[in-house]
Design an enzyme around this catalytic site. Sequence first.
Site, PDB file in Angstrom:
ATOM      1  N   CYS A  48      12.174 -70.372 -67.829  1.00  0.00           N
ATOM      2  CA  CYS A  48      11.873 -69.569 -69.011  1.00  0.00           C
ATOM      3  C   CYS A  48      12.966 -68.523 -69.201  1.00  0.00           C
ATOM      4  O   CYS A  48      13.297 -67.785 -68.268  1.00  0.00           O
ATOM      5  CB  CYS A  48      10.517 -68.885 -68.825  1.00  0.00           C
ATOM      6  SG  CYS A  48      10.069 -67.779 -70.179  1.00  0.00           S
TER       7      CYS A  48
ATOM      8  N   CYS B 210      11.363 -64.825 -68.602  1.00  0.00           N
ATOM      9  CA  CYS B 210      10.925 -64.303 -67.299  1.00  0.00           C
ATOM     10  C   CYS B 210      11.496 -65.024 -66.087  1.00  0.00           C
ATOM     11  O   CYS B 210      11.322 -64.564 -64.959  1.00  0.00           O
ATOM     12  CB  CYS B 210       9.402 -64.292 -67.220  1.00  0.00           C
ATOM     13  SG  CYS B 210       8.659 -65.939 -67.041  1.00  0.00           S
TER      14      CYS B 210
ATOM     15  N   CYS C 181       4.826 -70.370 -71.712  1.00  0.00           N
ATOM     16  CA  CYS C 181       5.071 -70.048 -70.317  1.00  0.00           C
ATOM     17  C   CYS C 181       3.812 -69.382 -69.766  1.00  0.00           C
ATOM     18  O   CYS C 181       3.312 -68.415 -70.357  1.00  0.00           O
ATOM     19  CB  CYS C 181       6.264 -69.103 -70.189  1.00  0.00           C
ATOM     20  SG  CYS C 181       6.531 -68.500 -68.504  1.00  0.00           S
TER      21      CYS C 181
ATOM     22  N   CYS D 231       4.656 -65.408 -68.639  1.00  0.00           N
ATOM     23  CA  CYS D 231       4.895 -64.317 -69.598  1.00  0.00           C
ATOM     24  C   CYS D 231       4.331 -64.588 -70.984  1.00  0.00           C
ATOM     25  O   CYS D 231       4.487 -63.768 -71.886  1.00  0.00           O
ATOM     26  CB  CYS D 231       6.381 -63.997 -69.687  1.00  0.00           C
ATOM     27  SG  CYS D 231       7.390 -65.283 -70.477  1.00  0.00           S
TER      28      CYS D 231
ATOM     29  N   CYS E  17       8.289 -80.990 -76.407  1.00  0.00           N
ATOM     30  CA  CYS E  17       9.376 -80.723 -77.346  1.00  0.00           C
ATOM     31  C   CYS E  17       9.643 -79.213 -77.289  1.00  0.00           C
ATOM     32  O   CYS E  17       8.868 -78.425 -77.826  1.00  0.00           O
ATOM     33  CB  CYS E  17       8.927 -81.175 -78.734  1.00  0.00           C
ATOM     34  SG  CYS E  17      10.174 -81.021 -79.994  1.00  0.00           S
TER      35      CYS E  17
END
Length: 133
Positions: free
Chosen positions: A47, A50, A96, A99, A121
Amino acid sequence: MEKVLKSDAEWRVQLSPEEFRVLRQAGTERAYTGEYVDTKTVGVYSCRACGTELFRSDTKFDSHCGWPSFYEPSKSEAVTLIEDRSMGMARVEVRCATCDSHLGHVFHGEGYGTPTDDRYCINSVSLRLEPAG
Protein backbone atom coordinates in the site's frame (compact mmCIF):
# COMPACT_ATOMS: atom_id res chain seq x y z
CA MET A 1 -0.77 -5.19 11.86
CA GLU A 2 -2.03 -2.23 13.84
CA LYS A 3 -4.61 0.04 12.18
CA VAL A 4 -3.30 3.32 10.74
CA LEU A 5 -5.62 6.24 11.51
CA LYS A 6 -4.84 9.72 10.18
CA SER A 7 -6.83 12.85 9.48
CA ASP A 8 -7.30 14.07 5.90
CA ALA A 9 -4.83 16.87 6.71
CA GLU A 10 -2.19 14.31 7.75
CA TRP A 11 -2.81 12.23 4.61
CA ARG A 12 -2.53 15.36 2.42
CA VAL A 13 0.94 16.04 3.82
CA GLN A 14 2.08 12.46 3.16
CA LEU A 15 0.46 11.83 -0.25
CA SER A 16 0.63 13.62 -3.60
CA PRO A 17 -2.65 15.16 -4.80
CA GLU A 18 -3.25 12.20 -7.18
CA GLU A 19 -2.44 9.65 -4.47
CA PHE A 20 -4.83 11.42 -2.08
CA ARG A 21 -7.60 11.54 -4.71
CA VAL A 22 -7.37 7.79 -5.38
CA LEU A 23 -6.39 6.39 -1.98
CA ARG A 24 -8.46 8.62 0.30
CA GLN A 25 -11.32 9.77 -1.97
CA ALA A 26 -11.85 6.50 -3.89
CA GLY A 27 -10.84 7.98 -7.22
CA THR A 28 -9.58 6.03 -10.22
CA GLU A 29 -6.52 6.70 -12.33
CA ARG A 30 -7.05 6.77 -16.09
CA ALA A 31 -6.79 3.38 -17.80
CA TYR A 32 -3.37 2.45 -19.23
CA THR A 33 -1.61 5.37 -17.48
CA GLY A 34 -0.40 3.71 -14.27
CA GLU A 35 3.25 2.78 -13.77
CA TYR A 36 2.52 -0.89 -12.99
CA VAL A 37 0.04 -1.77 -15.77
CA ASP A 38 2.60 -3.70 -17.83
CA THR A 39 5.25 -4.34 -15.16
CA LYS A 40 6.71 -7.85 -15.09
CA THR A 41 9.16 -7.15 -12.23
CA VAL A 42 9.24 -9.85 -9.56
CA GLY A 43 8.49 -8.45 -6.13
CA VAL A 44 5.96 -7.36 -3.55
CA TYR A 45 3.26 -4.72 -4.02
CA SER A 46 2.49 -2.73 -0.86
CA CYS A 47 0.00 0.00 0.00
CA ARG A 48 1.44 3.34 -1.01
CA ALA A 49 -0.21 5.00 1.99
CA CYS A 50 0.88 2.71 4.84
CA GLY A 51 3.31 0.12 3.45
CA THR A 52 1.23 -2.99 4.18
CA GLU A 53 2.01 -5.89 1.85
CA LEU A 54 -1.01 -6.39 -0.43
CA PHE A 55 -0.08 -8.45 -3.51
CA ARG A 56 2.84 -10.44 -4.92
CA SER A 57 4.02 -10.40 -8.51
CA ASP A 58 3.38 -14.14 -8.90
CA THR A 59 -0.38 -13.44 -8.73
CA LYS A 60 -0.26 -10.57 -11.26
CA PHE A 61 -1.63 -11.34 -14.71
CA ASP A 62 -2.34 -9.59 -18.01
CA SER A 63 -6.05 -8.81 -18.08
CA HIS A 64 -5.71 -6.02 -20.67
CA CYS A 65 -8.17 -3.90 -18.67
CA GLY A 66 -5.88 -0.88 -18.23
CA TRP A 67 -4.93 -1.42 -14.58
CA PRO A 68 -2.69 -3.90 -12.79
CA SER A 69 -4.60 -7.13 -12.13
CA PHE A 70 -3.99 -9.79 -9.51
CA TYR A 71 -5.93 -12.99 -8.85
CA GLU A 72 -5.53 -12.86 -5.04
CA PRO A 73 -4.03 -10.73 -2.28
CA SER A 74 -0.87 -11.82 -0.43
CA LYS A 75 -2.87 -12.58 2.69
CA SER A 76 -6.65 -12.73 2.94
CA GLU A 77 -6.60 -10.26 5.83
CA ALA A 78 -4.52 -7.70 3.87
CA VAL A 79 -7.58 -6.27 2.11
CA THR A 80 -11.15 -5.43 3.01
CA LEU A 81 -13.96 -5.95 0.49
CA ILE A 82 -16.90 -3.53 0.55
CA GLU A 83 -20.06 -3.45 -1.56
CA ASP A 84 -19.94 -0.40 -3.87
CA ARG A 85 -23.15 0.76 -5.55
CA SER A 86 -21.73 4.04 -6.87
CA MET A 87 -21.64 4.72 -10.60
CA GLY A 88 -25.04 3.01 -11.02
CA MET A 89 -23.72 -0.54 -10.73
CA ALA A 90 -22.96 -3.17 -8.11
CA ARG A 91 -19.23 -3.71 -7.62
CA VAL A 92 -16.93 -4.80 -4.81
CA GLU A 93 -14.43 -2.18 -3.65
CA VAL A 94 -11.00 -3.30 -2.42
CA ARG A 95 -9.43 -1.36 0.46
CA CYS A 96 -6.26 -1.74 2.46
CA ALA A 97 -7.25 -3.42 5.73
CA THR A 98 -4.59 -1.48 7.65
CA CYS A 99 -5.29 2.13 6.64
CA ASP A 100 -8.65 1.83 4.84
CA SER A 101 -7.27 3.33 1.62
CA HIS A 102 -9.09 2.68 -1.65
CA LEU A 103 -7.14 0.34 -3.93
CA GLY A 104 -9.59 -0.56 -6.71
CA HIS A 105 -12.27 -3.23 -7.27
CA VAL A 106 -12.45 -7.01 -7.50
CA PHE A 107 -14.46 -8.89 -10.12
CA HIS A 108 -15.30 -12.59 -10.10
CA GLY A 109 -16.21 -15.05 -12.81
CA GLU A 110 -14.85 -13.26 -15.86
CA GLY A 111 -13.20 -16.38 -17.25
CA TYR A 112 -9.53 -15.34 -17.14
CA GLY A 113 -8.44 -18.86 -16.22
CA THR A 114 -6.64 -17.82 -13.05
CA PRO A 115 -6.67 -20.13 -10.01
CA THR A 116 -9.35 -18.04 -8.25
CA ASP A 117 -11.26 -16.63 -11.26
CA ASP A 118 -10.95 -13.25 -9.49
CA ARG A 119 -9.52 -10.05 -10.97
CA TYR A 120 -8.34 -7.55 -8.40
CA CYS A 121 -8.24 -4.46 -10.60
CA ILE A 122 -5.95 -2.10 -8.66
CA ASN A 123 -4.81 1.47 -9.29
CA SER A 124 -1.03 1.71 -9.75
CA VAL A 125 -1.00 4.90 -7.69
CA SER A 126 -2.33 2.88 -4.73
CA LEU A 127 0.70 0.57 -4.84
CA ARG A 128 4.44 0.62 -4.37
CA LEU A 129 6.49 -2.22 -5.86
CA GLU A 130 9.50 -3.51 -3.93
CA PRO A 131 11.53 -5.60 -6.42
CA ALA A 132 12.81 -8.95 -5.15
CA GLY A 133 16.49 -9.21 -4.77
